[in-house]
Design a protein around this motif. Sequence first.
Motif, PDB file in Angstrom:
ATOM      1  N   GLU A 116       8.604  -0.601  -6.181  1.00  0.00           N
ATOM      2  CA  GLU A 116       7.139   0.316  -5.782  1.00  0.00           C
ATOM      3  C   GLU A 116       6.767  -0.441  -4.414  1.00  0.00           C
ATOM      4  O   GLU A 116       7.008  -1.582  -4.130  1.00  0.00           O
ATOM      5  CB  GLU A 116       6.266   0.184  -6.722  1.00  0.00           C
ATOM      6  N   PRO A 117       6.236   0.383  -3.595  1.00  0.00           N
ATOM      7  CA  PRO A 117       6.235  -0.385  -2.260  1.00  0.00           C
ATOM      8  C   PRO A 117       5.299  -1.321  -2.064  1.00  0.00           C
ATOM      9  O   PRO A 117       5.462  -2.231  -1.404  1.00  0.00           O
ATOM     10  CB  PRO A 117       5.472   0.961  -1.492  1.00  0.00           C
ATOM     11  N   LEU A 118       4.169  -1.555  -3.009  1.00  0.00           N
ATOM     12  CA  LEU A 118       3.255  -2.617  -2.944  1.00  0.00           C
ATOM     13  C   LEU A 118       3.839  -3.964  -3.129  1.00  0.00           C
ATOM     14  O   LEU A 118       3.893  -4.970  -2.740  1.00  0.00           O
ATOM     15  CB  LEU A 118       1.943  -2.481  -3.919  1.00  0.00           C
ATOM     16  N   ILE A 119       4.552  -3.764  -4.510  1.00  0.00           N
ATOM     17  CA  ILE A 119       5.230  -5.168  -4.838  1.00  0.00           C
ATOM     18  C   ILE A 119       6.676  -5.426  -4.021  1.00  0.00           C
ATOM     19  O   ILE A 119       6.837  -6.721  -3.561  1.00  0.00           O
ATOM     20  CB  ILE A 119       6.039  -4.915  -6.125  1.00  0.00           C
ATOM     21  N   GLU A 120       7.192  -4.504  -3.489  1.00  0.00           N
ATOM     22  CA  GLU A 120       8.235  -4.776  -2.482  1.00  0.00           C
ATOM     23  C   GLU A 120       7.877  -5.565  -1.222  1.00  0.00           C
ATOM     24  O   GLU A 120       8.462  -6.186  -0.595  1.00  0.00           O
ATOM     25  CB  GLU A 120       9.187  -3.479  -2.099  1.00  0.00           C
ATOM     26  N   ALA A 121       6.574  -5.122  -1.044  1.00  0.00           N
ATOM     27  CA  ALA A 121       6.009  -5.514   0.486  1.00  0.00           C
ATOM     28  C   ALA A 121       5.479  -6.972   0.215  1.00  0.00           C
ATOM     29  O   ALA A 121       5.755  -7.789   1.107  1.00  0.00           O
ATOM     30  CB  ALA A 121       4.949  -4.513   0.766  1.00  0.00           C
ATOM     31  N   ARG A 122       4.942  -7.255  -0.911  1.00  0.00           N
ATOM     32  CA  ARG A 122       4.628  -8.458  -1.108  1.00  0.00           C
ATOM     33  C   ARG A 122       5.634  -9.733  -1.278  1.00  0.00           C
ATOM     34  O   ARG A 122       5.378 -10.675  -1.137  1.00  0.00           O
ATOM     35  CB  ARG A 122       3.865  -8.522  -2.398  1.00  0.00           C
ATOM     36  N   LEU A 123       6.857  -9.006  -1.798  1.00  0.00           N
ATOM     37  CA  LEU A 123       7.940 -10.002  -2.106  1.00  0.00           C
ATOM     38  C   LEU A 123       8.406 -10.451  -0.727  1.00  0.00           C
ATOM     39  O   LEU A 123       8.932 -11.378  -0.328  1.00  0.00           O
ATOM     40  CB  LEU A 123       8.946  -9.113  -2.776  1.00  0.00           C
ATOM     41  N   ALA A 124       8.375  -9.403   0.291  1.00  0.00           N
ATOM     42  CA  ALA A 124       8.963  -9.443   1.471  1.00  0.00           C
ATOM     43  C   ALA A 124       8.246 -10.705   2.423  1.00  0.00           C
ATOM     44  O   ALA A 124       8.626 -11.004   3.364  1.00  0.00           O
ATOM     45  CB  ALA A 124       9.354  -8.361   2.034  1.00  0.00           C
ATOM     46  N   ASP A 125       6.721 -10.040   2.247  1.00  0.00           N
ATOM     47  CA  ASP A 125       5.745 -10.945   3.029  1.00  0.00           C
ATOM     48  C   ASP A 125       5.823 -12.524   2.919  1.00  0.00           C
ATOM     49  O   ASP A 125       5.677 -12.845   1.682  1.00  0.00           O
ATOM     50  CB  ASP A 125       4.410 -10.338   2.837  1.00  0.00           C
ATOM     51  N   LEU A 126       5.822 -13.232   3.936  1.00  0.00           N
ATOM     52  CA  LEU A 126       5.941 -14.595   3.774  1.00  0.00           C
ATOM     53  C   LEU A 126       4.566 -15.292   4.733  1.00  0.00           C
ATOM     54  O   LEU A 126       4.917 -16.552   5.006  1.00  0.00           O
ATOM     55  CB  LEU A 126       7.204 -15.228   4.219  1.00  0.00           C
ATOM     56  N   ALA A 127       3.650 -14.337   4.825  1.00  0.00           N
ATOM     57  CA  ALA A 127       2.427 -14.944   5.692  1.00  0.00           C
ATOM     58  C   ALA A 127       1.108 -14.460   5.305  1.00  0.00           C
ATOM     59  O   ALA A 127       0.660 -14.862   4.463  1.00  0.00           O
ATOM     60  CB  ALA A 127       2.892 -14.785   7.232  1.00  0.00           C
ATOM     61  N   GLY A 128       0.801 -13.522   6.239  1.00  0.00           N
ATOM     62  CA  GLY A 128      -0.459 -12.979   5.985  1.00  0.00           C
ATOM     63  C   GLY A 128      -0.879 -12.529   4.586  1.00  0.00           C
ATOM     64  O   GLY A 128      -2.192 -13.301   4.048  1.00  0.00           O
ATOM     65  N   GLU A 129      -0.563 -11.626   3.881  1.00  0.00           N
ATOM     66  CA  GLU A 129      -0.921 -11.063   2.757  1.00  0.00           C
ATOM     67  C   GLU A 129      -0.723 -12.178   1.654  1.00  0.00           C
ATOM     68  O   GLU A 129      -1.676 -12.306   0.707  1.00  0.00           O
ATOM     69  CB  GLU A 129      -0.455  -9.838   2.050  1.00  0.00           C
TER      70      GLU A 129
ATOM     71  N   TYR B 284       3.504 -14.898  -8.790  1.00  0.00           N
ATOM     72  CA  TYR B 284       3.208 -13.949  -7.710  1.00  0.00           C
ATOM     73  C   TYR B 284       4.528 -13.393  -7.161  1.00  0.00           C
ATOM     74  O   TYR B 284       5.457 -13.946  -7.294  1.00  0.00           O
ATOM     75  CB  TYR B 284       2.562 -14.906  -6.418  1.00  0.00           C
ATOM     76  N   PRO B 285       4.391 -11.998  -7.031  1.00  0.00           N
ATOM     77  CA  PRO B 285       3.336 -11.197  -6.947  1.00  0.00           C
ATOM     78  C   PRO B 285       3.008  -9.970  -8.061  1.00  0.00           C
ATOM     79  O   PRO B 285       2.487  -9.309  -8.029  1.00  0.00           O
ATOM     80  CB  PRO B 285       3.607 -10.316  -5.728  1.00  0.00           C
ATOM     81  N   PHE B 286       3.884 -10.518  -9.226  1.00  0.00           N
ATOM     82  CA  PHE B 286       3.863  -9.583 -10.276  1.00  0.00           C
ATOM     83  C   PHE B 286       2.630  -9.693 -11.118  1.00  0.00           C
ATOM     84  O   PHE B 286       2.358  -8.921 -12.018  1.00  0.00           O
ATOM     85  CB  PHE B 286       5.217  -9.872 -11.066  1.00  0.00           C
ATOM     86  N   ILE B 287       1.878 -11.141 -11.257  1.00  0.00           N
ATOM     87  CA  ILE B 287       0.883 -11.112 -11.922  1.00  0.00           C
ATOM     88  C   ILE B 287      -0.352 -11.108 -11.027  1.00  0.00           C
ATOM     89  O   ILE B 287      -0.382 -12.085 -10.106  1.00  0.00           O
ATOM     90  CB  ILE B 287       0.787 -12.371 -12.709  1.00  0.00           C
ATOM     91  N   ASP B 288      -1.191 -10.466 -11.072  1.00  0.00           N
ATOM     92  CA  ASP B 288      -2.355 -10.524 -10.312  1.00  0.00           C
ATOM     93  C   ASP B 288      -3.578 -11.539 -10.689  1.00  0.00           C
ATOM     94  O   ASP B 288      -4.234 -11.201 -11.771  1.00  0.00           O
ATOM     95  CB  ASP B 288      -3.104  -9.260 -10.283  1.00  0.00           C
ATOM     96  N   ALA B 289      -3.706 -12.655 -10.444  1.00  0.00           N
ATOM     97  CA  ALA B 289      -4.343 -13.521 -10.758  1.00  0.00           C
ATOM     98  C   ALA B 289      -6.085 -13.146 -10.354  1.00  0.00           C
ATOM     99  O   ALA B 289      -6.811 -14.147 -10.722  1.00  0.00           O
ATOM    100  CB  ALA B 289      -4.182 -14.873 -10.070  1.00  0.00           C
ATOM    101  N   GLY B 290      -6.279 -12.593  -9.482  1.00  0.00           N
ATOM    102  CA  GLY B 290      -7.500 -11.950  -9.182  1.00  0.00           C
ATOM    103  C   GLY B 290      -8.422 -13.111  -8.322  1.00  0.00           C
ATOM    104  O   GLY B 290      -7.708 -14.114  -8.042  1.00  0.00           O
ATOM    105  N   LEU B 291      -9.710 -12.888  -8.253  1.00  0.00           N
ATOM    106  CA  LEU B 291     -10.371 -13.748  -7.428  1.00  0.00           C
ATOM    107  C   LEU B 291     -10.791 -15.091  -8.631  1.00  0.00           C
ATOM    108  O   LEU B 291     -11.349 -15.058  -9.442  1.00  0.00           O
ATOM    109  CB  LEU B 291     -11.708 -13.164  -7.152  1.00  0.00           C
ATOM    110  N   GLY B 292      -9.998 -15.913  -7.955  1.00  0.00           N
ATOM    111  CA  GLY B 292     -10.161 -17.495  -8.240  1.00  0.00           C
ATOM    112  C   GLY B 292      -9.497 -17.593  -9.692  1.00  0.00           C
ATOM    113  O   GLY B 292      -9.800 -18.468 -10.655  1.00  0.00           O
ATOM    114  N   GLY B 293      -8.518 -16.550 -10.198  1.00  0.00           N
ATOM    115  CA  GLY B 293      -7.933 -16.611 -11.534  1.00  0.00           C
ATOM    116  C   GLY B 293      -7.161 -17.730 -11.926  1.00  0.00           C
ATOM    117  O   GLY B 293      -7.245 -18.322 -12.805  1.00  0.00           O
TER     118      GLY B 293
END
Length: 326
Positions: free
Chosen positions: A36-49, A288-297
């Motif tokens: 899915e686009p969001l997970i794939e994008a987060r896997l590839a991102d090594l900086a900002g997000e 990360y990025p498969f589990i969303d730890a949320g704010l301060g999780g």
Amino acid sequence: MKIIALEEHLANQEVLDAWRALPPGYQDDSLEIFDEPLIEARLADLAGERIRSMDDAGVDVQVLSLTTPGMANLKATAAVSLARRTNDLIAETVAAKPDRFEGFATLPTPDPEAAAAELRRAVETLGLKGAMIFGRVGERNMDHPSFRPLYEAAAQLRVPLYVHPQLPCRAVRDAYYTGFGPQVEVAFAGPGIGWHYETGVQLIRLILSGTLDRHPDLQFILGHWGEVVLFYLERMAFLDGASSLHRPLRDYFRQNVSYTPSGIFNHEYLRRTVKAVGVERVLFSADYPFIDAGLGGARGFLEQAELAPREKELIAHGNWERLTAR
């Protein structure tokens, strides 16, 4: 409290393309989990997000690793060259932000001799902290004699091997996880439960093979609070009299293996793990990025744990720093 998270994944487009180009019999069906686009994008991102997500979760350092199935399903020649480029990418990312990233090597396990050589290069030249492996390679279980060079190299380098889940072999999937439709079957054989039995059994096989008697200081890491098997140490006593191991099987789990939550932020599991193996054997991971730890999780989980401040520091970073000191 500095928090270092160990099971934090990446996958760039070259790796995804290599996985998707495999013939059906070699593909890992669990790829659907992050198709899915969001997970794939987060896997590839090594900086900002990625950095923003770390800050949101309260994670100071990620130990980067290629996600499942790693190189395990590729042909040996392709695996060797792609593992090398992937490790170069991880090392470059760490060098660009050494205060936020460390790295696990990915290894071309279809060629065990090359895997051992790549582990040496990754640790001695690139500065990576160990490797993430994925258990079985094809029909070869972790204890197959062909993998001895890899374990010898890890023992000599004094670096840990993190054993990440992958799908059980087709015969096991057909026997236990079919009959419910494709989506349910992949979830059942994968992150629902099959991954975890597969990984735990693979490590037990490795111990029974005598690998840790040959290399008594070799260290492994299991995620998901010990991949089911940790909480059955008492039952494993049945294996002691039947095997020729140098120690009771439970001792290997207490002296040669460390454990992480992999984003399962469950305080009861934490208490049971500390009771079973001691706080010095517990590390941290957020998956990360498969589990969303949320704010301060991620940080909140440790801060709220019923542990002494020193024990929280050990889990957050101290045990990892001790394990990887060279």
